[in-house]
Design a protein around this motif. Structure first.
Motif, PDB file in Angstrom:
ATOM      1  N   ALA A 138     -95.190  50.148  22.705  1.00 26.18           N
ATOM      2  CA  ALA A 138     -95.690  50.356  21.345  1.00 26.18           C
ATOM      3  C   ALA A 138     -94.670  51.114  20.503  1.00 26.18           C
ATOM      4  O   ALA A 138     -94.289  52.224  20.833  1.00 26.18           O
ATOM      5  CB  ALA A 138     -97.011  51.118  21.391  1.00 26.18           C
ATOM      6  N   GLN A 139     -94.248  50.496  19.415  1.00 28.67           N
ATOM      7  CA  GLN A 139     -93.192  51.087  18.586  1.00 28.67           C
ATOM      8  C   GLN A 139     -93.745  51.905  17.418  1.00 28.67           C
ATOM      9  O   GLN A 139     -93.289  53.006  17.139  1.00 28.67           O
ATOM     10  CB  GLN A 139     -92.295  49.971  18.019  1.00 28.67           C
TER      11      GLN A 139
ATOM     12  N   ASP B 262     -89.051  54.864  16.612  1.00 30.63           N
ATOM     13  CA  ASP B 262     -89.885  53.691  16.888  1.00 30.63           C
ATOM     14  C   ASP B 262     -90.137  53.538  18.386  1.00 30.63           C
ATOM     15  O   ASP B 262     -90.208  52.427  18.906  1.00 30.63           O
ATOM     16  CB  ASP B 262     -89.225  52.427  16.328  1.00 30.63           C
ATOM     17  N   ALA B 263     -90.281  54.672  19.071  1.00 27.31           N
ATOM     18  CA  ALA B 263     -90.535  54.645  20.524  1.00 27.31           C
ATOM     19  C   ALA B 263     -91.752  55.493  20.866  1.00 27.31           C
ATOM     20  O   ALA B 263     -91.787  56.188  21.887  1.00 27.31           O
ATOM     21  CB  ALA B 263     -89.304  55.144  21.273  1.00 27.31           C
ATOM     22  N   THR B 264     -92.777  55.421  20.025  1.00 32.61           N
ATOM     23  CA  THR B 264     -93.943  56.293  20.173  1.00 32.61           C
ATOM     24  C   THR B 264     -94.678  56.061  21.486  1.00 32.61           C
ATOM     25  O   THR B 264     -95.053  57.008  22.182  1.00 32.61           O
ATOM     26  CB  THR B 264     -94.912  56.088  18.997  1.00 32.61           C
ATOM     27  N   GLY B 265     -94.906  54.798  21.822  1.00 32.46           N
ATOM     28  CA  GLY B 265     -95.623  54.494  23.053  1.00 32.46           C
ATOM     29  C   GLY B 265     -94.918  55.030  24.278  1.00 32.46           C
ATOM     30  O   GLY B 265     -95.540  55.646  25.159  1.00 32.46           O
ATOM     31  N   LYS B 266     -93.617  54.811  24.344  1.00 37.18           N
ATOM     32  CA  LYS B 266     -92.835  55.310  25.479  1.00 37.18           C
ATOM     33  C   LYS B 266     -92.888  56.833  25.545  1.00 37.18           C
ATOM     34  O   LYS B 266     -93.015  57.419  26.635  1.00 37.18           O
ATOM     35  CB  LYS B 266     -91.389  54.840  25.378  1.00 37.18           C
ATOM     36  N   ALA B 267     -92.799  57.487  24.390  1.00 38.06           N
ATOM     37  CA  ALA B 267     -92.843  58.952  24.369  1.00 38.06           C
ATOM     38  C   ALA B 267     -94.186  59.460  24.889  1.00 38.06           C
ATOM     39  O   ALA B 267     -94.235  60.427  25.672  1.00 38.06           O
ATOM     40  CB  ALA B 267     -92.593  59.458  22.957  1.00 38.06           C
ATOM     41  N   LEU B 268     -95.267  58.820  24.474  1.00 40.77           N
ATOM     42  CA  LEU B 268     -96.592  59.233  24.937  1.00 40.77           C
ATOM     43  C   LEU B 268     -96.780  58.983  26.427  1.00 40.77           C
ATOM     44  O   LEU B 268     -97.296  59.838  27.160  1.00 40.77           O
ATOM     45  CB  LEU B 268     -97.671  58.482  24.150  1.00 40.77           C
ATOM     46  N   VAL B 269     -96.360  57.794  26.881  1.00 41.39           N
ATOM     47  CA  VAL B 269     -96.498  57.463  28.308  1.00 41.39           C
ATOM     48  C   VAL B 269     -95.656  58.408  29.159  1.00 41.39           C
ATOM     49  O   VAL B 269     -96.123  58.925  30.181  1.00 41.39           O
ATOM     50  CB  VAL B 269     -96.105  55.989  28.561  1.00 41.39           C
TER      51      VAL B 269
ATOM     52  N   ASP C  18     -80.689  54.407   6.167  1.00 34.27           N
ATOM     53  CA  ASP C  18     -80.625  54.956   7.534  1.00 34.27           C
ATOM     54  C   ASP C  18     -81.514  54.175   8.506  1.00 34.27           C
ATOM     55  O   ASP C  18     -82.227  54.755   9.328  1.00 34.27           O
ATOM     56  CB  ASP C  18     -81.028  56.435   7.551  1.00 34.27           C
ATOM     57  N   PHE C  19     -81.479  52.842   8.410  1.00 38.87           N
ATOM     58  CA  PHE C  19     -82.320  52.002   9.277  1.00 38.87           C
ATOM     59  C   PHE C  19     -82.070  52.314  10.748  1.00 38.87           C
ATOM     60  O   PHE C  19     -83.017  52.445  11.530  1.00 38.87           O
ATOM     61  CB  PHE C  19     -82.046  50.520   9.003  1.00 38.87           C
ATOM     62  N   LYS C  20     -80.813  52.433  11.136  1.00 39.13           N
ATOM     63  CA  LYS C  20     -80.484  52.654  12.546  1.00 39.13           C
ATOM     64  C   LYS C  20     -81.043  53.978  13.058  1.00 39.13           C
ATOM     65  O   LYS C  20     -81.436  54.083  14.221  1.00 39.13           O
ATOM     66  CB  LYS C  20     -78.966  52.596  12.751  1.00 39.13           C
TER      67      LYS C  20
ATOM     68  N   ILE D 258     -85.417  49.351  17.687  1.00 35.67           N
ATOM     69  CA  ILE D 258     -85.272  48.031  17.076  1.00 35.67           C
ATOM     70  C   ILE D 258     -83.800  47.704  16.850  1.00 35.67           C
ATOM     71  O   ILE D 258     -83.356  46.568  17.058  1.00 35.67           O
ATOM     72  CB  ILE D 258     -86.061  47.953  15.755  1.00 35.67           C
ATOM     73  N   THR D 259     -83.028  48.703  16.438  1.00 36.52           N
ATOM     74  CA  THR D 259     -81.590  48.500  16.248  1.00 36.52           C
ATOM     75  C   THR D 259     -80.936  48.044  17.544  1.00 36.52           C
ATOM     76  O   THR D 259     -80.163  47.067  17.567  1.00 36.52           O
ATOM     77  CB  THR D 259     -80.923  49.806  15.761  1.00 36.52           C
ATOM     78  N   GLU D 260     -81.245  48.731  18.636  1.00 35.55           N
ATOM     79  CA  GLU D 260     -80.677  48.377  19.938  1.00 35.55           C
ATOM     80  C   GLU D 260     -81.100  46.971  20.349  1.00 35.55           C
ATOM     81  O   GLU D 260     -80.295  46.190  20.871  1.00 35.55           O
ATOM     82  CB  GLU D 260     -81.127  49.390  20.992  1.00 35.55           C
ATOM     83  N   LEU D 261     -82.383  46.632  20.102  1.00 32.01           N
ATOM     84  CA  LEU D 261     -82.897  45.305  20.440  1.00 32.01           C
ATOM     85  C   LEU D 261     -82.132  44.222  19.681  1.00 32.01           C
ATOM     86  O   LEU D 261     -81.745  43.196  20.260  1.00 32.01           O
ATOM     87  CB  LEU D 261     -84.390  45.239  20.100  1.00 32.01           C
TER      88      LEU D 261
END
Length: 522
Positions: free
Chosen positions: A47-48, A129-136, A303-305, A311-314
């Motif tokens: 989840a991003q 944009d890494a909210t799900g990973k941070a929570l998990v 400052d999108f990145k 998402i930038t890495e993807l």
């Protein structure tokens, strides 16, 4: 010989709902979490966008309530929605107090994002944009040092053990093919959704509707299975979906355009690019069917990145040049609003069997989930369930006698996984009709055995069980879609156009006013 074990609570799945429930329950009970792959393999971890909550001073839970109801086409359970939006801020603050870190500005204030169909900025996010990973990761770190919680990876749940409408455990298989029985006083399904049934999806590959069919075979009630949400913006490169492009990107100003630069959503909906997901997904789908490639124009986002590092890495990994300011996108299966019918405490129609997270249907999402309400749902209703079980009076736990199986292994002719995904995407996708749904059902029933009590699922290999579960889940969703003869939210029937149903804009507005008046009287 089958191994046998005993636990207070068994949880099937390892997403945010499972982890929050295990954390809360561990104060009172011993908990075992079972997952068929790695514990990080969940939709929660992918989840991003973030977590929606009316947490700012200029917001109120009634605003979040109204946005959720409108997005859900008023098919929502109003009491469940009230619980979601009222308890959300409290539980998120509790997580912050325990050490969970959401993104803040230079002054130490929470940075709140904007997403589709929200009337105000209320999305908490972490790591951009890494909210799900941070929570998990946060919850897994808490559970690693918790002696009352055991996590078992790479173990497939074959079936639930039910006798006289009472669930008393699960039957599992290890990777080596060895069978085990795990008895439990209470069993919790938290196995996620069903996006992996479709060829275009944002979901983890392991998420293929297992929880639905486990509940179905156990005799639990299922509801609203036809409501499948298709996320409008998945990264689309060389004819393949490569990952999710969060709705938060559009919340920061990005717009959908054609190859020639024409605004796709202009004049389609008052909220244009931030319209509810079902509306945006259908519009992109129409363009794609007409041979157009749709892009997300991100040129206006500074400052999108930095704001969207995941998402930038993807994009970079898949050869998308972000300096051009365009990301190629296509809709794909994202979230299942329907599922195992439960009350607000997660109780199914089978005693001692509970369901939370995406596999469950509390009615909170209605016909179409509001952006960033999924992680919130997992947190809120996992807590509701844990509080219910923690203070429930303990009964004497009598283990039923399991008679030796006399089932035989029925020969199955199973299709390839990709065939199922192709059929579902083509015939049970963003736009359906009676003919397409009947075509899908006929194809699925070629492979599904007729009702046969002597059919031994346990005798199949892991791969065969996985495909069989996909067939059953696909059949359940498709037959439900055939039965609902209207268009609403994520379920769009071209033979029952939306304007011919009861859910016109005027009626939605009247319904919203009525709900606001009811809330004000409380």
């Amino acid at each position: 010989m089958t191994d046998r074990h005993i636990a207070d609570v068994v949880i099937i799945g390892s997403g945010i709902a499972a982890l929050v429930a295990a954390d809360r329950l561990s104060y009172h009970k011993n908990v075992i979490i079972i997952t068929k792959s790695k514990k990080e393999n969940s939709n929660s971890c992918r989840a991003q966008g973030g977590v929606a909550a009316a947490i700012s001073r200029n917001d109120h839970w009634t605003n979040h309530f109204s946005d959720t109801m409108v997005a859900g086409n008023f098919h929502n359970d109003e009491e469940a929605v009230e619980t979601l939006v009222q308890r959300g801020p409290e539980l998120l603050r509790a997580l912050i107090d325990k050490g969970m870190s959401f993104d803040k500005d230079a002054r130490g204030h929470l940075v709140l994002g904007q997403e589709g169909a929200h009337g105000i900025r209320r999305i908490l996010h972490a790591g951009g944009d890494a909210t799900g990973k941070a929570l998990v990761d946060f919850m897994l770190n808490r559970l690693r040092i918790n002696p009352k919680v055991k996590i078992i990876e790479n173990m497939l749940v074959v079936d639930l053990l039910v006798e006289e409408n009472h669930c008393f455990g699960i039957k599992v298989k290890t990777n080596s093919g060895r069978s085990k029985i795990i008895y439990s006083r209470d069993t919790i399904l938290a196995a996620g959704g069903s996006g992996g049934l479709y060829s275009f999806t944002s979901n983890d590959p392991t998420v293929t509707g297992d929880g639905l069919v486990l509940a179905y075979r156990a005799g639990a009630n299922l509801v609203d299975l036809e409501f499948v949400q298709f996320h409008p913006t998945l990264l689309y490169v060389n004819g393949e979906v490569k990952g999710l492009i969060s709705e938060a990107v559009r919340g920061e100003g990005a717009v959908l355009i054609t190859e020639g630069g024409k605004r796709l959503m202009h004049g389609i909906h008052p909220l244009e690019d931030l319209a509810p997901r079902d509306v945006v997904a259908r519009e992109i789908n129409r363009a794609v069917l007409n041979g157009e490639q749709i892009f997300l124009d991100i040129s206006m986002i500074k400052d999108f990145k930095k704001r969207f590092p995941t998402i930038t890495e993807l994009c970079v990994e898949n050869g998308v040049d972000l300096t051009a300011g365009r990301i190629p996108v296509v809709p794909g299966a994202h979230f299942h609003m329907g599922g195992v019918e439960v009350n607000q405490q997660g109780q199914t129609s089978v005693e001692h069997l509970y369901a939370i997270g995406e596999v469950a249907c509390t009615g909170v999402h209605g016909a179409n989930r509001l952006a960033s309400n999924s992680l919130l749902e997992g947190i809120v209703f996992a807590t509701e369930l844990a509080e219910h079980l923690a203070f429930e009076r303990s009964e004497v736990f009598d283990i039923p006698t399991i008679e030796s199986d006399d089932k035989t292994c029925k020969e199955l002719h199973l299709p390839e996984e990709e065939e199922i995904k192709t059929v579902m995407m083509k015939y049970v996708g963003i736009i359906r009709d009676k003919t397409s749904l009947q075509t899908a059902i006929e194809w699925l029933e070629r492979y599904l055995p007729s009702e046969d009590k002597n059919f031994d699922l346990d005798a199949l290999t892991h791969e065969q069980i996985g495909v069989y579960n996909m067939l059953q889940a696909a059949w359940l969703i498709t037959t439900s879609a055939l039965m609902r003869e209207e268009s609403r939210g994520g379920h769009y029937r071209s033979d029952f156009p939306e304007e011919e149903t009861n859910w016109t804009k005027k009626k939605i507005v009247r319904k919203l006013i009525k709900n606001n008046e009811r809330i004000a009287q409380k």
